[in-house]
Design a protein around this motif. Sequence first.
Motif, PDB file in Angstrom:
ATOM      1  N   THR A  15       0.813  -1.121  -0.164  1.00 14.93           N
ATOM      2  CA  THR A  15       0.142  -0.086   0.212  1.00 14.93           C
ATOM      3  C   THR A  15       1.256   1.184   0.313  1.00 14.93           C
ATOM      4  OG1 THR A  15      -2.214  -0.960   1.277  1.00 14.93           O
ATOM      5  CG2 THR A  15      -2.023   1.197   1.400  1.00 14.93           C
ATOM      6  N   THR A  16       1.975   1.234   0.912  1.00 19.15           N
ATOM      7  CA  THR A  16       2.887   2.475   0.751  1.00 19.15           C
ATOM      8  C   THR A  16       3.622   2.833  -0.666  1.00 19.15           C
ATOM      9  OG1 THR A  16       2.762   2.566   3.520  1.00 19.15           O
ATOM     10  CG2 THR A  16       4.698   3.144   2.292  1.00 19.15           C
ATOM     11  N   VAL A  17       3.943   1.543  -1.198  1.00 22.87           N
ATOM     12  CA  VAL A  17       4.360   2.017  -2.445  1.00 22.87           C
ATOM     13  C   VAL A  17       3.970   2.291  -3.471  1.00 22.87           C
ATOM     14  CG1 VAL A  17       5.383   0.860  -4.056  1.00 22.87           C
ATOM     15  CG2 VAL A  17       6.264  -0.009  -1.534  1.00 22.87           C
ATOM     16  N   SER A  18       2.890   1.478  -3.764  1.00 18.41           N
ATOM     17  CA  SER A  18       1.789   2.112  -4.080  1.00 18.41           C
ATOM     18  C   SER A  18       1.111   3.673  -4.334  1.00 18.41           C
ATOM     19  CB  SER A  18       0.192   1.228  -4.093  1.00 18.41           C
ATOM     20  OG  SER A  18      -0.563   1.819  -5.457  1.00 18.41           O
ATOM     21  N   ARG A  19       0.690   4.480  -2.950  1.00 14.25           N
ATOM     22  CA  ARG A  19       0.684   5.415  -2.872  1.00 14.25           C
ATOM     23  C   ARG A  19       1.704   6.271  -3.448  1.00 14.25           C
ATOM     24  NH1 ARG A  19      -3.515   6.655   0.532  1.00 14.25           N
ATOM     25  NH2 ARG A  19      -5.135   4.675   1.025  1.00 14.25           N
ATOM     26  N   ALA A  20       3.046   5.792  -2.293  1.00 14.04           N
ATOM     27  CA  ALA A  20       3.950   6.577  -2.897  1.00 14.04           C
ATOM     28  C   ALA A  20       4.190   6.766  -4.643  1.00 14.04           C
ATOM     29  CB  ALA A  20       5.399   6.522  -2.530  1.00 14.04           C
ATOM     30  N   LEU A  21       3.896   5.784  -4.992  1.00 19.24           N
ATOM     31  CA  LEU A  21       3.906   6.053  -6.653  1.00 19.24           C
ATOM     32  C   LEU A  21       2.827   7.086  -8.119  1.00 19.24           C
ATOM     33  CD1 LEU A  21       5.078   2.230  -7.793  1.00 19.24           C
ATOM     34  CD2 LEU A  21       6.768   4.093  -8.426  1.00 19.24           C
ATOM     35  N   GLU A  26       0.330  12.310   1.876  1.00 19.36           N
ATOM     36  CA  GLU A  26       0.013  11.238   3.481  1.00 19.36           C
ATOM     37  C   GLU A  26       2.152  10.525   3.149  1.00 19.36           C
ATOM     38  OE1 GLU A  26      -3.344   8.743   1.453  1.00 19.36           O
ATOM     39  OE2 GLU A  26      -2.413  10.440   1.152  1.00 19.36           O
ATOM     40  N   VAL A  27       2.267  10.311   1.704  1.00 16.46           N
ATOM     41  CA  VAL A  27       3.602   9.631   2.213  1.00 16.46           C
ATOM     42  C   VAL A  27       4.625  10.211   1.592  1.00 16.46           C
ATOM     43  CG1 VAL A  27       5.057   8.100   0.452  1.00 16.46           C
ATOM     44  CG2 VAL A  27       2.668   7.865   1.165  1.00 16.46           C
ATOM     45  N   SER A  28       5.477  10.649   2.941  1.00 12.24           N
ATOM     46  CA  SER A  28       6.636  11.416   2.984  1.00 12.24           C
ATOM     47  C   SER A  28       7.420  11.618   1.888  1.00 12.24           C
ATOM     48  CB  SER A  28       7.864  11.247   3.690  1.00 12.24           C
ATOM     49  OG  SER A  28       8.369   9.706   3.859  1.00 12.24           O
ATOM     50  N   GLU A  29       8.172  12.351   2.087  1.00 15.91           N
ATOM     51  CA  GLU A  29       8.916  12.967   0.860  1.00 15.91           C
ATOM     52  C   GLU A  29       9.942  11.776  -0.065  1.00 15.91           C
ATOM     53  OE1 GLU A  29       9.855  14.417  -3.281  1.00 15.91           O
ATOM     54  OE2 GLU A  29       7.675  14.728  -1.779  1.00 15.91           O
ATOM     55  N   GLY A  30      10.452  12.012   1.595  1.00 14.81           N
ATOM     56  CA  GLY A  30      11.952  10.643   1.545  1.00 14.81           C
ATOM     57  C   GLY A  30      11.643   9.363   1.040  1.00 14.81           C
ATOM     58  N   ARG A  33      10.329   9.283  -2.634  1.00 13.17           N
ATOM     59  CA  ARG A  33      11.933   9.122  -3.581  1.00 13.17           C
ATOM     60  C   ARG A  33      12.118   7.913  -3.508  1.00 13.17           C
ATOM     61  NH1 ARG A  33      14.534  12.778  -0.851  1.00 13.17           N
ATOM     62  NH2 ARG A  33      13.326  14.896  -1.668  1.00 13.17           N
ATOM     63  N   ARG A  34      12.483   7.597  -2.665  1.00 13.91           N
ATOM     64  CA  ARG A  34      13.465   6.616  -2.257  1.00 13.91           C
ATOM     65  C   ARG A  34      12.706   5.201  -3.137  1.00 13.91           C
ATOM     66  NH1 ARG A  34      13.812   1.694   1.599  1.00 13.91           N
ATOM     67  NH2 ARG A  34      11.825   2.330   2.797  1.00 13.91           N
ATOM     68  N   VAL A  35      11.356   5.106  -2.912  1.00 15.08           N
ATOM     69  CA  VAL A  35      10.006   4.430  -3.925  1.00 15.08           C
ATOM     70  C   VAL A  35      10.638   4.346  -5.591  1.00 15.08           C
ATOM     71  CG1 VAL A  35       8.040   3.862  -4.535  1.00 15.08           C
ATOM     72  CG2 VAL A  35       8.799   3.833  -2.123  1.00 15.08           C
ATOM     73  N   GLN A  36      10.021   5.683  -5.609  1.00 11.90           N
ATOM     74  CA  GLN A  36      10.587   6.230  -7.563  1.00 11.90           C
ATOM     75  C   GLN A  36      11.564   5.933  -7.739  1.00 11.90           C
ATOM     76  OE1 GLN A  36       9.149  10.257  -7.233  1.00 11.90           O
ATOM     77  NE2 GLN A  36       7.519  10.042  -7.371  1.00 11.90           N
ATOM     78  N   GLU A  37      13.109   5.842  -7.035  1.00  8.70           N
ATOM     79  CA  GLU A  37      14.625   5.636  -7.447  1.00  8.70           C
ATOM     80  C   GLU A  37      14.783   3.524  -7.562  1.00  8.70           C
ATOM     81  OE1 GLU A  37      17.200   7.389  -4.242  1.00  8.70           O
ATOM     82  OE2 GLU A  37      17.227   9.332  -5.412  1.00  8.70           O
TER      83      GLU A  37
END
Length: 341
Positions: A15-21, A26-30, A33-37
Amino acid sequence: MNLKQLAEELGLSQTTVSRALNGYPEVSEGTRRRVQEAAEQHNYRPNTRAKGLATGRSMMIGHVIPASTQHEMVNPVFGDFVAGASIACANRGYDTMFTRVDDGDEEAAYRSLMGKGSVDGVILQVPKIHDSRIALLKRIGLPFAVHGRSSDVTDSYNWVDVNNTSAFRRATEFLIDLGHRRIALINGLEIMDFAKRRRDGYTSALEAAGIAVDPSLMSSEEMTEVSGHHQTRDLLESATPPTAILVASMISALGVRRAIEEAGLKMGKDISVITHDDDLSYLKNGQDVPIFTATRSSVRNAGSILAEILIDSIATPLSPPRHKLLEAELVVGRSTGPAPA
């Protein structure tokens, strides 16, 4: 690599990875960025259909193109704007859809897109001074963002625009500083909001300098090479031709230069020209030294910013509308010089 494997590698929940992408706030910027990289490193791309099923969204951003403006599809300004917007959409997991409609059928098209759930939002381009599309989309509840603004619409909405008034005021002041007093304006269609704002910038600079606004030096037509040529030819054949011309488009400016050369004159010496340059990929304003002195603002960058604003508003529908006013840069090229004695 699939979502589950990417999440395991990062030590995060799916869920966190999906929301980051997908840009959820609500997902922190750090973490984002880590998920996108990691996604880029492993060449991971979310499955759009699966995302749609999970979120209840179509994962599609729409553009409605009326028949009368179909030629815009081959306009390099439209092409660069769409390129910037579509890349930003793709980076956020969205696809882009174009819908061609007959003139007068735009309202039905927007209602159909909304009713079918075909798109999650739409992008509007080239707004008129009073643009009925804005009130319609607010009324039916379809998220949207506008490339430009509509002067007569007082409600707040998402938009990205270049400061056309400031750009053309500065360009006119530059010509006045060079000693020019008869400055012509070859503008776009002034039912369009950007053209009205450019005219306002031009006239305000003349008035501030104590120069009378001469309607015979102002024209408003579709921005094509042919119209730029014809309008310049007529200006140069008049009893009191201008010594400088301010042009609303690089495309029109090509016609302006052709008319100047056909009259046996030299651009930058006999007559000065300033144009607006959208910093186009396939219509560059020279290389090391610009051909035209120009007010420059990247339409591709505007498309990217606007798509991001629209997708953010889809993700957080209760957030207030966002606005972004871009300033144009005055770039001095070979097309301007002191007014002839």
